[in-house]
Design a protein around this motif. Structure first.
Motif, PDB file in Angstrom:
ATOM      1  N   GLY A 171       0.813  -1.214   0.000  1.00 41.00           N
ATOM      2  CA  GLY A 171       0.000   0.000   0.000  1.00 41.00           C
ATOM      3  C   GLY A 171       0.838   1.251   0.000  1.00 41.00           C
ATOM      4  O   GLY A 171       0.566   2.206  -0.750  1.00 41.00           O
ATOM      5  N   ILE A 172       1.885   1.273   0.825  1.00 43.19           N
ATOM      6  CA  ILE A 172       2.788   2.420   0.852  1.00 43.19           C
ATOM      7  C   ILE A 172       3.484   2.581  -0.498  1.00 43.19           C
ATOM      8  O   ILE A 172       3.658   3.701  -1.001  1.00 43.19           O
ATOM      9  CB  ILE A 172       3.812   2.277   1.994  1.00 43.19           C
ATOM     10  N   GLY A 173       3.867   1.459  -1.108  1.00 41.37           N
ATOM     11  CA  GLY A 173       4.512   1.517  -2.418  1.00 41.37           C
ATOM     12  C   GLY A 173       3.605   2.091  -3.487  1.00 41.37           C
ATOM     13  O   GLY A 173       4.024   2.923  -4.293  1.00 41.37           O
ATOM     14  N   VAL A 174       2.344   1.674  -3.484  1.00 35.80           N
ATOM     15  CA  VAL A 174       1.394   2.194  -4.473  1.00 35.80           C
ATOM     16  C   VAL A 174       1.144   3.681  -4.246  1.00 35.80           C
ATOM     17  O   VAL A 174       1.096   4.472  -5.196  1.00 35.80           O
ATOM     18  CB  VAL A 174       0.087   1.375  -4.442  1.00 35.80           C
ATOM     19  N   VAL A 175       1.008   4.088  -2.980  1.00 28.65           N
ATOM     20  CA  VAL A 175       0.798   5.508  -2.672  1.00 28.65           C
ATOM     21  C   VAL A 175       2.002   6.338  -3.117  1.00 28.65           C
ATOM     22  O   VAL A 175       1.840   7.410  -3.720  1.00 28.65           O
ATOM     23  CB  VAL A 175       0.499   5.701  -1.168  1.00 28.65           C
ATOM     24  N   CYS A 176       3.215   5.842  -2.855  1.00 22.94           N
ATOM     25  CA  CYS A 176       4.406   6.574  -3.287  1.00 22.94           C
ATOM     26  C   CYS A 176       4.505   6.637  -4.806  1.00 22.94           C
ATOM     27  O   CYS A 176       4.915   7.672  -5.355  1.00 22.94           O
ATOM     28  CB  CYS A 176       5.656   5.922  -2.707  1.00 22.94           C
ATOM     29  N   LEU A 177       4.135   5.571  -5.491  1.00 27.71           N
ATOM     30  CA  LEU A 177       4.164   5.599  -6.950  1.00 27.71           C
ATOM     31  C   LEU A 177       3.154   6.595  -7.515  1.00 27.71           C
ATOM     32  O   LEU A 177       3.462   7.347  -8.441  1.00 27.71           O
ATOM     33  CB  LEU A 177       3.901   4.203  -7.512  1.00 27.71           C
ATOM     34  N   VAL A 178       1.948   6.616  -6.937  1.00 27.44           N
ATOM     35  CA  VAL A 178       0.929   7.564  -7.401  1.00 27.44           C
ATOM     36  C   VAL A 178       1.378   8.995  -7.127  1.00 27.44           C
ATOM     37  O   VAL A 178       1.254   9.874  -7.988  1.00 27.44           O
ATOM     38  CB  VAL A 178      -0.436   7.252  -6.750  1.00 27.44           C
ATOM     39  N   ASP A 204       8.529  12.394  -9.859  1.00 20.72           N
ATOM     40  CA  ASP A 204       9.573  12.620  -8.875  1.00 20.72           C
ATOM     41  C   ASP A 204      10.373  11.333  -8.698  1.00 20.72           C
ATOM     42  O   ASP A 204       9.834  10.289  -8.345  1.00 20.72           O
ATOM     43  CB  ASP A 204       8.950  13.049  -7.536  1.00 20.72           C
ATOM     44  N   ARG A 205      11.647  11.431  -8.942  1.00 16.54           N
ATOM     45  CA  ARG A 205      12.526  10.262  -8.951  1.00 16.54           C
ATOM     46  C   ARG A 205      12.603   9.581  -7.589  1.00 16.54           C
ATOM     47  O   ARG A 205      12.592   8.356  -7.493  1.00 16.54           O
ATOM     48  CB  ARG A 205      13.906  10.720  -9.405  1.00 16.54           C
ATOM     49  N   THR A 206      12.646  10.350  -6.528  1.00 13.81           N
ATOM     50  CA  THR A 206      12.769   9.787  -5.182  1.00 13.81           C
ATOM     51  C   THR A 206      11.517   9.013  -4.794  1.00 13.81           C
ATOM     52  O   THR A 206      11.610   7.900  -4.249  1.00 13.81           O
ATOM     53  CB  THR A 206      13.029  10.915  -4.172  1.00 13.81           C
ATOM     54  N   LEU A 207      10.349   9.581  -5.042  1.00 15.64           N
ATOM     55  CA  LEU A 207       9.115   8.890  -4.695  1.00 15.64           C
ATOM     56  C   LEU A 207       8.903   7.630  -5.532  1.00 15.64           C
ATOM     57  O   LEU A 207       8.410   6.614  -5.026  1.00 15.64           O
ATOM     58  CB  LEU A 207       7.915   9.825  -4.847  1.00 15.64           C
ATOM     59  N   LEU A 208       9.276   7.677  -6.804  1.00 15.89           N
ATOM     60  CA  LEU A 208       9.151   6.487  -7.641  1.00 15.89           C
ATOM     61  C   LEU A 208      10.082   5.374  -7.165  1.00 15.89           C
ATOM     62  O   LEU A 208       9.679   4.204  -7.096  1.00 15.89           O
ATOM     63  CB  LEU A 208       9.437   6.828  -9.101  1.00 15.89           C
ATOM     64  N   ALA A 209      11.308   5.730  -6.798  1.00 12.30           N
ATOM     65  CA  ALA A 209      12.247   4.721  -6.301  1.00 12.30           C
ATOM     66  C   ALA A 209      11.779   4.155  -4.962  1.00 12.30           C
ATOM     67  O   ALA A 209      11.827   2.933  -4.740  1.00 12.30           O
ATOM     68  CB  ALA A 209      13.637   5.334  -6.159  1.00 12.30           C
ATOM     69  N   LEU A 210      11.294   5.008  -4.074  1.00 13.05           N
ATOM     70  CA  LEU A 210      10.785   4.551  -2.777  1.00 13.05           C
ATOM     71  C   LEU A 210       9.558   3.662  -2.960  1.00 13.05           C
ATOM     72  O   LEU A 210       9.413   2.640  -2.278  1.00 13.05           O
ATOM     73  CB  LEU A 210      10.450   5.755  -1.898  1.00 13.05           C
ATOM     74  N   PRO A 232      13.129   9.413 -14.923  1.00 12.10           N
ATOM     75  CA  PRO A 232      11.938   8.813 -14.318  1.00 12.10           C
ATOM     76  C   PRO A 232      10.804   8.529 -15.305  1.00 12.10           C
ATOM     77  O   PRO A 232      10.120   7.523 -15.166  1.00 12.10           O
ATOM     78  CB  PRO A 232      11.515   9.832 -13.263  1.00 12.10           C
ATOM     79  N   PHE A 233      10.603   9.379 -16.300  1.00  7.78           N
ATOM     80  CA  PHE A 233       9.497   9.144 -17.231  1.00  7.78           C
ATOM     81  C   PHE A 233       9.743   7.896 -18.079  1.00  7.78           C
ATOM     82  O   PHE A 233       8.877   7.036 -18.203  1.00  7.78           O
ATOM     83  CB  PHE A 233       9.282  10.372 -18.128  1.00  7.78           C
ATOM     84  N   VAL A 234      10.923   7.789 -18.643  1.00  9.05           N
ATOM     85  CA  VAL A 234      11.260   6.636 -19.484  1.00  9.05           C
ATOM     86  C   VAL A 234      11.249   5.361 -18.646  1.00  9.05           C
ATOM     87  O   VAL A 234      10.706   4.330 -19.049  1.00  9.05           O
ATOM     88  CB  VAL A 234      12.632   6.846 -20.159  1.00  9.05           C
ATOM     89  N   GLY A 235      11.829   5.427 -17.451  1.00  8.86           N
ATOM     90  CA  GLY A 235      11.860   4.265 -16.575  1.00  8.86           C
ATOM     91  C   GLY A 235      10.480   3.826 -16.147  1.00  8.86           C
ATOM     92  O   GLY A 235      10.199   2.623 -16.052  1.00  8.86           O
ATOM     93  N   PHE A 236       9.597   4.794 -15.903  1.00  8.02           N
ATOM     94  CA  PHE A 236       8.242   4.448 -15.492  1.00  8.02           C
ATOM     95  C   PHE A 236       7.467   3.796 -16.621  1.00  8.02           C
ATOM     96  O   PHE A 236       6.704   2.852 -16.394  1.00  8.02           O
ATOM     97  CB  PHE A 236       7.512   5.704 -14.992  1.00  8.02           C
ATOM     98  N   ILE A 237       7.658   4.244 -17.850  1.00  7.46           N
ATOM     99  CA  ILE A 237       6.991   3.627 -18.995  1.00  7.46           C
ATOM    100  C   ILE A 237       7.480   2.190 -19.188  1.00  7.46           C
ATOM    101  O   ILE A 237       6.677   1.270 -19.406  1.00  7.46           O
ATOM    102  CB  ILE A 237       7.210   4.468 -20.281  1.00  7.46           C
ATOM    103  N   ILE A 238       8.782   1.974 -19.077  1.00  8.44           N
ATOM    104  CA  ILE A 238       9.332   0.617 -19.191  1.00  8.44           C
ATOM    105  C   ILE A 238       8.803  -0.262 -18.064  1.00  8.44           C
ATOM    106  O   ILE A 238       8.437  -1.424 -18.267  1.00  8.44           O
ATOM    107  CB  ILE A 238      10.874   0.666 -19.179  1.00  8.44           C
ATOM    108  N   GLU A 239       8.730   0.314 -16.875  1.00  5.76           N
ATOM    109  CA  GLU A 239       8.228  -0.422 -15.722  1.00  5.76           C
ATOM    110  C   GLU A 239       6.748  -0.779 -15.868  1.00  5.76           C
ATOM    111  O   GLU A 239       6.320  -1.879 -15.491  1.00  5.76           O
ATOM    112  CB  GLU A 239       8.430   0.444 -14.486  1.00  5.76           C
ATOM    113  N   LEU A 240       5.947   0.131 -16.410  1.00  2.00           N
ATOM    114  CA  LEU A 240       4.534  -0.173 -16.650  1.00  2.00           C
ATOM    115  C   LEU A 240       4.363  -1.333 -17.628  1.00  2.00           C
ATOM    116  O   LEU A 240       3.475  -2.175 -17.440  1.00  2.00           O
ATOM    117  CB  LEU A 240       3.806   1.060 -17.191  1.00  2.00           C
ATOM    118  N   TYR A 241       5.184  -1.377 -18.650  1.00  2.00           N
ATOM    119  CA  TYR A 241       5.133  -2.499 -19.582  1.00  2.00           C
ATOM    120  C   TYR A 241       5.456  -3.806 -18.857  1.00  2.00           C
ATOM    121  O   TYR A 241       4.793  -4.825 -19.068  1.00  2.00           O
ATOM    122  CB  TYR A 241       6.104  -2.269 -20.745  1.00  2.00           C
ATOM    123  N   GLY A 242       6.460  -3.771 -17.986  1.00  2.00           N
ATOM    124  CA  GLY A 242       6.815  -4.961 -17.218  1.00  2.00           C
ATOM    125  C   GLY A 242       5.714  -5.396 -16.279  1.00  2.00           C
ATOM    126  O   GLY A 242       5.427  -6.588 -16.146  1.00  2.00           O
TER     127      GLY A 242
END
Length: 138
Positions: A14-21, A29-35, A81-91
């Motif tokens: 839950g904390i991970g999903v909240v930080c990702l959102v 934000d790179r820090t929140l996405l990594a956390l 962060p944008f490119v990494g998040f798109i790759i991560e969403l595909y995964g």
């Protein structure tokens, strides 16, 4: 009903999903996405136990696992962060696509008002395609 590890795992997910959102809402934000990624992976490993290694490294999940972890690496190591998040969403899509019909059905029956939202036009097309074909209509 749940042991302590599973309760902590649900909280970490839950904390991970909240930080990702929040990371997406705050313009990737790179820090929140990594956390969020670390908390989600920690929660998933606490929820599934030793089965998490079998889940990620099955032969049919290799593409999804590699895309997910490459997306995390791009976010953390390269700082994109944008490119990494798109790759991560595909995964994430490749890893959890078989689970989505069950998730949608349980949300429709348990969350008040979710059925009404999922029956609106643009969302209903995607929900119907996921529940029937397990593919997005692209």
């Amino acid at each position: 009903m749940f042991d302590d590890n599973r309760k902590i795992g649900i909280g970490c997910c839950g904390i991970g999903v909240v930080c990702l959102v929040l990371g997406v809402m705050l313009f990737f934000d790179r820090t929140l996405l990594a956390l969020g990624n670390v908390a989600f992976l920690l929660g998933l490993s606490l929820l599934m136990g030793s089965k998490v290694v079998k889940f990620f490294f099955r032969r049919e999940k290799v593409v999804g696992t590699s895309a997910f972890f490459c997306g995390i690496a791009v976010i953390i190591l390269l700082g994109w962060p944008f490119v990494g998040f798109i790759i991560e969403l595909y995964g994430v899509w490749k890893l959890f696509a078989a689970f989505l019909p069950n998730l949608i059905a349980s949300i429709q029956y348990t969350v008040p008002g979710a059925n009404m939202v999922m029956n609106t036009w643009p969302i209903s097309v995607a929900v119907g395609a996921i529940k029937e074909n397990r593919r997005l209509p692209l």
